[in-house]
Design a protein around this motif. Structure first.
Motif, PDB file in Angstrom:
ATOM      1  N   GLY A 292      62.011 131.617 -21.173  1.00  0.00           N
ATOM      2  CA  GLY A 292      62.326 130.274 -21.318  1.00  0.00           C
ATOM      3  C   GLY A 292      61.729 129.396 -22.300  1.00  0.00           C
ATOM      4  O   GLY A 292      62.172 128.762 -23.104  1.00  0.00           O
TER       5      GLY A 292
ATOM      6  N   ALA B 109      72.068 119.610 -20.434  1.00  0.00           N
ATOM      7  CA  ALA B 109      70.861 120.401 -20.186  1.00  0.00           C
ATOM      8  C   ALA B 109      70.717 120.278 -18.655  1.00  0.00           C
ATOM      9  O   ALA B 109      70.134 121.280 -18.063  1.00  0.00           O
ATOM     10  CB  ALA B 109      69.663 120.002 -20.871  1.00  0.00           C
ATOM     11  N   ALA B 110      70.885 119.078 -17.941  1.00  0.00           N
ATOM     12  CA  ALA B 110      70.453 118.866 -16.516  1.00  0.00           C
ATOM     13  C   ALA B 110      71.519 119.715 -15.702  1.00  0.00           C
ATOM     14  O   ALA B 110      71.163 120.240 -14.734  1.00  0.00           O
ATOM     15  CB  ALA B 110      70.612 117.369 -16.411  1.00  0.00           C
TER      16      ALA B 110
ATOM     17  N   THR C   4      70.702 123.446 -16.027  1.00  0.00           N
ATOM     18  CA  THR C   4      69.519 123.748 -15.271  1.00  0.00           C
ATOM     19  C   THR C   4      69.526 123.427 -13.876  1.00  0.00           C
ATOM     20  O   THR C   4      69.221 124.438 -12.914  1.00  0.00           O
ATOM     21  CB  THR C   4      68.370 122.749 -15.948  1.00  0.00           C
ATOM     22  OG1 THR C   4      68.111 122.767 -17.013  1.00  0.00           O
ATOM     23  CG2 THR C   4      67.174 122.942 -15.017  1.00  0.00           C
TER      24      THR C   4
ATOM     25  N   ARG D  98      67.418 125.790 -26.664  1.00  0.00           N
ATOM     26  CA  ARG D  98      66.832 124.522 -26.175  1.00  0.00           C
ATOM     27  C   ARG D  98      67.459 124.310 -24.861  1.00  0.00           C
ATOM     28  O   ARG D  98      66.988 123.711 -23.672  1.00  0.00           O
ATOM     29  CB  ARG D  98      67.224 123.187 -26.858  1.00  0.00           C
ATOM     30  CG  ARG D  98      66.219 123.199 -28.375  1.00  0.00           C
ATOM     31  CD  ARG D  98      67.112 122.385 -29.218  1.00  0.00           C
ATOM     32  NE  ARG D  98      67.147 121.106 -28.700  1.00  0.00           N
ATOM     33  CZ  ARG D  98      67.689 119.792 -29.061  1.00  0.00           C
ATOM     34  NH1 ARG D  98      68.911 120.083 -30.018  1.00  0.00           N
ATOM     35  NH2 ARG D  98      67.606 118.638 -28.348  1.00  0.00           N
TER      36      ARG D  98
ATOM     37  N   PRO E 270      64.891 125.544 -19.900  1.00  0.00           N
ATOM     38  CA  PRO E 270      64.887 125.070 -18.618  1.00  0.00           C
ATOM     39  C   PRO E 270      65.590 125.690 -17.634  1.00  0.00           C
ATOM     40  O   PRO E 270      65.215 125.804 -16.544  1.00  0.00           O
ATOM     41  CB  PRO E 270      65.270 123.455 -18.722  1.00  0.00           C
ATOM     42  CG  PRO E 270      66.127 123.378 -20.061  1.00  0.00           C
ATOM     43  CD  PRO E 270      65.438 124.280 -21.080  1.00  0.00           C
TER      44      PRO E 270
ATOM     45  N   LEU F 122      63.638 128.399 -16.632  1.00  0.00           N
ATOM     46  CA  LEU F 122      62.339 128.098 -15.708  1.00  0.00           C
ATOM     47  C   LEU F 122      63.057 127.709 -14.448  1.00  0.00           C
ATOM     48  O   LEU F 122      62.217 128.183 -13.409  1.00  0.00           O
ATOM     49  CB  LEU F 122      61.899 126.798 -16.181  1.00  0.00           C
ATOM     50  CG  LEU F 122      61.106 127.053 -17.688  1.00  0.00           C
ATOM     51  CD1 LEU F 122      60.667 125.670 -18.191  1.00  0.00           C
ATOM     52  CD2 LEU F 122      60.014 128.108 -17.669  1.00  0.00           C
ATOM     53  N   MET F 123      63.959 126.999 -14.090  1.00  0.00           N
ATOM     54  CA  MET F 123      64.443 126.872 -12.886  1.00  0.00           C
ATOM     55  C   MET F 123      64.924 128.370 -12.323  1.00  0.00           C
ATOM     56  O   MET F 123      64.742 128.518 -10.925  1.00  0.00           O
ATOM     57  CB  MET F 123      66.028 125.914 -12.969  1.00  0.00           C
ATOM     58  CG  MET F 123      66.610 125.929 -11.703  1.00  0.00           C
ATOM     59  SD  MET F 123      65.521 124.706 -10.441  1.00  0.00           S
ATOM     60  CE  MET F 123      65.971 123.271 -10.959  1.00  0.00           C
TER      61      MET F 123
END
Length: 401
Positions: free
Chosen positions: A66, A227-228, A231, A350, A354, A357-358
């Motif tokens: 990530g 992105a949110a 993620t 990009r 995340p 990472l999640m």
């Protein structure tokens, strides 16, 4: 732009990239990503570590992936997948050789960091970035075609790894996989991937002529929502992959039936991708993403209302697999449709940072909820992440035509 794809396109044109990456995605996922579930228990048993410590190395690899993915994406934009993915295959081979020989706990985590770099440069995000560089705004269909092959990675990897472990041991198995990465994947990436680069300022129109692409800058509210959304969704497949079959087992479903239910996931993924490729490829990927998340939430609601039984568990596996198959395509297609093909590799990096990472944190977080609350609470938490993801993608507005 032609809608039909000729034999020459597959063998000598840009579509050759799909054939090459179809093979190397199965190899890369199979050699690096899917092996820990079978091999890490053997490693920790031999070295006297806990299973949590052993799988922590894998999580460290995902964290590393990530962190480096934005840089990998930028390098693919500049140099091409034939350079970056070749290096990634060789780094993966090195990591598998090293993991056979390291015995110190710190060195073990360091090797997983090396393998994390290999995952960043070899798995879907790198492959999607490579296709974006080659096809430009027309990359959606090649991305879908690639995921059809990638959907079989676990189907190939787990039986192959099991057979190798029965005949040899985990050391030899990882060395064999290192050889496959070095002498199959790396040459295919180096010599099989096209060097061409598509124009990124136009996109195909219905008439086949190029017209200016209507896209948004990859920043601001729209980018934050994309992105949110991705993620939040990352929690779902990662947490369920680690715990779903055990949850079904604790609900009283026979072990043999649980295995059969788990086997439905892969074909459901591929089936949904085939439908997208053949029938609904002209639907905006935002709608595909919203539909997939809606199906997933219906599946969660069905389990909550009807309870866990062999039938409801099988239906859930099918719906979850189909939804995840569509989301995988959307991870490449949504950013392309909204933000365009310029700098696509860096853009994917990009977004993928995340996400990974999640993905690394989800199994541990879900395990804590199961331990301190219940299986039902863990499933509710996972459904909550799916709700957040759907909300993000509902709020996004595509560029005006």
């Amino acid at each position: 732009m032609r809608s039909s794809i000729t034999t020459n396109d597959w063998l000598h044109g840009p579509w050759r990239a799909v054939l090459v990456l179809g093979v190397t995605q199965i190899v890369s996922w199979g050699c690096i990503y899917y092996t820990p579930v079978l091999i890490v228990p053997l490693i920790v048993s031999e070295r006297g570590w806990s299973i949590a410590f052993g799988m922590g190395g894998f999580s460290a690899g995902l964290l590393t992936a990530g962190l480096v993915l934005p840089y990998v994406g930028r390098m693919i934009d500049r140099l091409g997948g034939h350079v970056v993915m070749t290096a990634g295959s060789l780094v993966g081979a090195l990591g598998l050789v090293l993991i056979v020989h390291v015995t110190h706990p710190v060195a073990y985590f360091a090797v997983w960091a090396v393998l994390g770099v290999a995952m960043a440069a070899n798995l879907y995000d790198a492959a999607f970035a490579t296709l974006g560089r080659i096809f430009g705004a027309a990359a959606r269909r090649p991305i879908t075609a690639l995921t059809l092959a990638g959907g079989f990675a676990s189907t190939v990897s787990w039986p192959a790894t099991h057979a190798l472990l029965e005949r040899f041991d985990w050391h030899a198995t990882y060395l064999i996989y290192a050889g496959v990465l070095a002498f199959v994947s790396a040459p295919l990436h180096a010599f099989g991937l096209p060097r061409s680069r598509a124009a990124t300022e136009t996109q195909p129109s219905a008439s086949g002529e190029a017209r200016p692409a209507r896209v948004m800058p990859p920043k601001g509210l729209a980018f934050a929502l994309v992105a949110a959304g991705f993620t939040a969704y990352a929690f779902v497949p990662s947490g369920l992959a680690a715990h779903l079959l055990a949850i079904f087992d604790r609900a009283g479903i026979a072990a043999s039936t649980v295995v059969w239910i788990g086997a439905l996931f892969g074909p459901a993924q591929v089936g949904a991708r085939l439908i997208e490729f053949a029938i609904v490829r002209d639907v905006h990927p935002l709608w595909i993403m919203r539909f997939a998340l809606g199906v997933l939430l219906v599946a969660f609601a069905g389990l909550a209302v009807l309870g866990v039984s062999p039938v409801t568990a099988a239906v859930f596996a099918l719906m979850f697999g189909g939804a995840n198959g569509l989301v995988t395509i959307s991870r490449g297609a949504v950013p392309l449709a909204l933000f365009g093909a310029a700098g696509y590799g860096h853009l994917l990096g990009r977004l993928a940072g995340p996400f990974l990472l999640m993905q690394a944190a989800a199994p541990l977080l879900m395990a804590l909820v199961i331990e301190r609350a219940s299986d039902a609470a863990a499933m509710a938490l996972t459904a909550g992440f799916a709700v957040v993801a759907l909300g993000c993608f509902v709020l996004i507005r595509k560029p005006a035509d």
